[in-house]
Motif scaffolding. Structure first.
Motif, PDB file in Angstrom:
ATOM      1  N   UNK A  72       0.840  -1.198   0.000  1.00 54.72           N
ATOM      2  CA  UNK A  72       0.000   0.000   0.000  1.00 54.72           C
ATOM      3  C   UNK A  72       0.875   1.247   0.000  1.00 54.72           C
ATOM      4  N   UNK A  73       0.320   2.394  -0.431  1.00 57.22           N
ATOM      5  CA  UNK A  73       1.045   3.658  -0.281  1.00 57.22           C
ATOM      6  C   UNK A  73       1.195   4.001   1.203  1.00 57.22           C
ATOM      7  N   UNK A  74       2.185   4.812   1.528  1.00 57.15           N
ATOM      8  CA  UNK A  74       2.426   5.178   2.928  1.00 57.15           C
ATOM      9  C   UNK A  74       1.204   5.848   3.544  1.00 57.15           C
ATOM     10  N   UNK A  75       0.519   6.701   2.792  1.00 56.99           N
ATOM     11  CA  UNK A  75      -0.601   7.433   3.388  1.00 56.99           C
ATOM     12  C   UNK A  75      -1.688   6.507   3.918  1.00 56.99           C
TER      13      UNK A  75
ATOM     14  N   UNK B  64      -0.790  24.189  -0.776  1.00 58.06           N
ATOM     15  CA  UNK B  64       0.039  23.728  -1.901  1.00 58.06           C
ATOM     16  C   UNK B  64       1.463  23.374  -1.492  1.00 58.06           C
ATOM     17  N   UNK B  65       2.038  22.435  -2.235  1.00 57.55           N
ATOM     18  CA  UNK B  65       3.392  21.934  -1.996  1.00 57.55           C
ATOM     19  C   UNK B  65       4.408  22.726  -2.809  1.00 57.55           C
ATOM     20  N   UNK B  66       5.531  23.013  -2.190  1.00 57.78           N
ATOM     21  CA  UNK B  66       6.631  23.716  -2.853  1.00 57.78           C
ATOM     22  C   UNK B  66       7.360  22.788  -3.825  1.00 57.78           C
TER      23      UNK B  66
ATOM     24  N   UNK C 175       2.703  12.505   3.068  1.00 60.83           N
ATOM     25  CA  UNK C 175       2.300  13.126   4.332  1.00 60.83           C
ATOM     26  C   UNK C 175       1.240  14.192   4.128  1.00 60.83           C
ATOM     27  N   UNK C 176       1.326  14.923   3.032  1.00 64.57           N
ATOM     28  CA  UNK C 176       0.360  15.990   2.768  1.00 64.57           C
ATOM     29  C   UNK C 176      -1.044  15.440   2.636  1.00 64.57           C
ATOM     30  N   UNK C 177      -1.193  14.383   1.854  1.00 59.36           N
ATOM     31  CA  UNK C 177      -2.542  13.859   1.621  1.00 59.36           C
ATOM     32  C   UNK C 177      -3.130  13.213   2.870  1.00 59.36           C
ATOM     33  N   UNK C 178      -2.282  12.900   3.848  1.00 54.85           N
ATOM     34  CA  UNK C 178      -2.764  12.346   5.113  1.00 54.85           C
ATOM     35  C   UNK C 178      -3.037  13.424   6.150  1.00 54.85           C
TER      36      UNK C 178
ATOM     37  N   UNK D 170      12.337  13.747  -1.908  1.00 47.22           N
ATOM     38  CA  UNK D 170      11.656  14.498  -0.849  1.00 47.22           C
ATOM     39  C   UNK D 170      10.274  14.950  -1.306  1.00 47.22           C
ATOM     40  N   UNK D 171      10.149  15.298  -2.582  1.00 48.18           N
ATOM     41  CA  UNK D 171       8.834  15.646  -3.110  1.00 48.18           C
ATOM     42  C   UNK D 171       7.877  14.469  -2.952  1.00 48.18           C
ATOM     43  N   UNK D 172       8.341  13.278  -3.298  1.00 46.56           N
ATOM     44  CA  UNK D 172       7.511  12.079  -3.202  1.00 46.56           C
ATOM     45  C   UNK D 172       7.110  11.802  -1.754  1.00 46.56           C
ATOM     46  N   UNK D 173       8.054  11.918  -0.835  1.00 38.91           N
ATOM     47  CA  UNK D 173       7.747  11.685   0.575  1.00 38.91           C
ATOM     48  C   UNK D 173       6.755  12.728   1.091  1.00 38.91           C
ATOM     49  N   UNK D 174       6.930  13.974   0.662  1.00 44.98           N
ATOM     50  CA  UNK D 174       6.029  15.039   1.098  1.00 44.98           C
ATOM     51  C   UNK D 174       4.601  14.770   0.651  1.00 44.98           C
ATOM     52  N   UNK D 175       4.432  14.269  -0.561  1.00 43.69           N
ATOM     53  CA  UNK D 175       3.092  13.983  -1.074  1.00 43.69           C
ATOM     54  C   UNK D 175       2.346  13.003  -0.179  1.00 43.69           C
TER      55      UNK D 175
END
Length: 389
Positions: free
Chosen positions: A108-111, A329-331, A320-323, A313-318
């Motif tokens: 599964x995805x991390x989120x 918005x993401x930088x 956490x953001x969706x959770x 880091x962009x991928x990891x941020x995505x």
């Protein structure tokens, strides 16, 4: 058990940035990746060294329970308590890799492990587009490139100057000359005219001004219908945020140089921030980001992930953001890859999938991306198995 058997560290150089990536491998052959987000400025060598120092605590650990490993490091490494960018960048990288492994083991995805997917896609904003100009008009008109690429939200550094060999040079000693101050004012006013009224703008001051210049500049910012002004005060100056709380109509953002729930509690307690900006690569990691975001909800403060590193880091941020329920918005830095020597660490970088200023949340297991092992291999600086053979 998902027992960690090996750790490798890659200290990557290229394109003006220097990402530090950790690879953890379990006895069952599951591989997880994370990034220590000190990819600009100083600290990459130190973060790579810190990761190797932490290896004895990680080898043999069980990735089934990333939070157990987090506390083993935090509670028993001494300098983690009250620590700064280097120790928490290393811990953040390890934490990302552990969650990557756990999610992959479950398919599964991390989120999914955090019980939320609030958005299927998110807005992203472009940064790093204005670093090649020192004037007013050329600086402002450089915004035309990200606009033509579909971005509808832009961030920039109106006080900074171009610097050879680096992205930009920030204000020295919290003071601008009269000429440089006027240039900054003219820049932001001209930028708003260039992009028009419908484009979202953020201004990052990087704590560059003393109080009298800051007060005058913030009055100018109030004319421009900004999304936020970032770091009006030095990151250490929490009292400044407290003293000026409510003074300006412009929303205030801060937090890229703050670490852990404890640090963000102190920031939120000032009452002087409207948006916090944890960086998943140095705030303490994946779950720490989610906890920080949840704490911000209780203060009615929104969250926008700081992100100035590699595509990993962009991928990891995505994830956490969706959770997180109150994410903004993401930088992104879409033009890092312009440099001839840029090292793209992923086979499927999220930045390449941005469309009309939005980015879909990956649904593949783990962090949802594949590290390009051939690209990072030349930058390996540590291999626990080889070291102990």
């Amino acid at each position: 058990m998902l027992t960690i058997e090996n750790m490798r560290v890659f200290n990557i150089r290229g394109g003006g940035i220097h990402p530090v990536i950790v690879e953890l491998v379990t006895k069952d052959g599951i591989t997880g990746y994370g990034e220590a987000a000190v990819a600009y400025g100083l600290g990459a060598n130190a973060a790579a060294g810190m990761l190797s120092d932490l290896a004895p605590k990680i080898i043999g650990a069980d990735a089934t329970y990333p939070r157990h490993v987090w506390h083993e490091v935090y509670d028993n490494s001494f300098w983690t308590k009250g620590g700064g960018a280097i120790v928490f960048a290393a811990l953040s990288a390890i934490d990302q890799a552990l969650w990557d492994i756990k999610a992959k083991s479950l398919g599964v995805p991390v989120y999914e492990l955090f019980g939320a997917k609030f958005e299927g896609s998110i807005d992203v904003y472009a940064n790093g587009w204005s670093s090649k100009h020192d004037d007013v008009l050329g600086w402002a008109k450089s915004a035309e490139r990200p606009l033509s690429d579909g971005y509808r939200i832009l961030k920039c550094y109106p006080l900074a100057s171009e610097a050879k060999g680096s992205t930009l040079r920030h204000v020295q000693r919290r003071h601008l000359s009269d000429e440089a101050y006027k240039r900054a004012v003219d820049r932001v006013r001209t930028l708003r005219k260039v992009v028009g009224p419908d484009i979202g703008l953020m201004l990052d001051l990087s704590g560059g001004l003393n109080n009298d210049q800051l007060i005058r500049f913030m009055d100018v910012c109030a004319e421009l219908d900004l999304i936020w002004v970032e770091e009006p005060f030095d990151a250490f100056n929490l009292q400044g945020l407290r003293d000026f709380s409510g003074r300006w109509s412009v929303p205030i953002a801060a937090g890229e140089r703050i670490y852990t729930r404890n640090g963000f509690r102190n920031l939120l307690d000032t009452g002087g921030v409207d948006i916090i900006m944890p960086d998943i690569g140095n705030c303490g990691g994946m779950f720490e980001f989610v906890q920080i975001a949840a704490m911000a909800e209780a203060y009615n403060v929104r969250v926008s992930a700081h992100n100035c590193a590699s595509s990993l880091c962009t991928a990891a941020s995505l994830q956490a953001i969706t959770a997180s329920a109150m994410s903004m918005p993401l930088e992104t830095y879409p033009y890092f890859s312009d440099a001839n020597d840029y090292v793209q660490v992923l086979e499927n970088p999220p930045e390449k999938a941005v469309a009309n200023g939005r980015l879909s949340i990956p649904t593949s297991p783990g962090l949802g991306v594949e590290v390009d092992k051939n690209a990072v291999a030349p930058y390996r600086v540590f291999d626990y198995r080889e070291m102990t053979a």
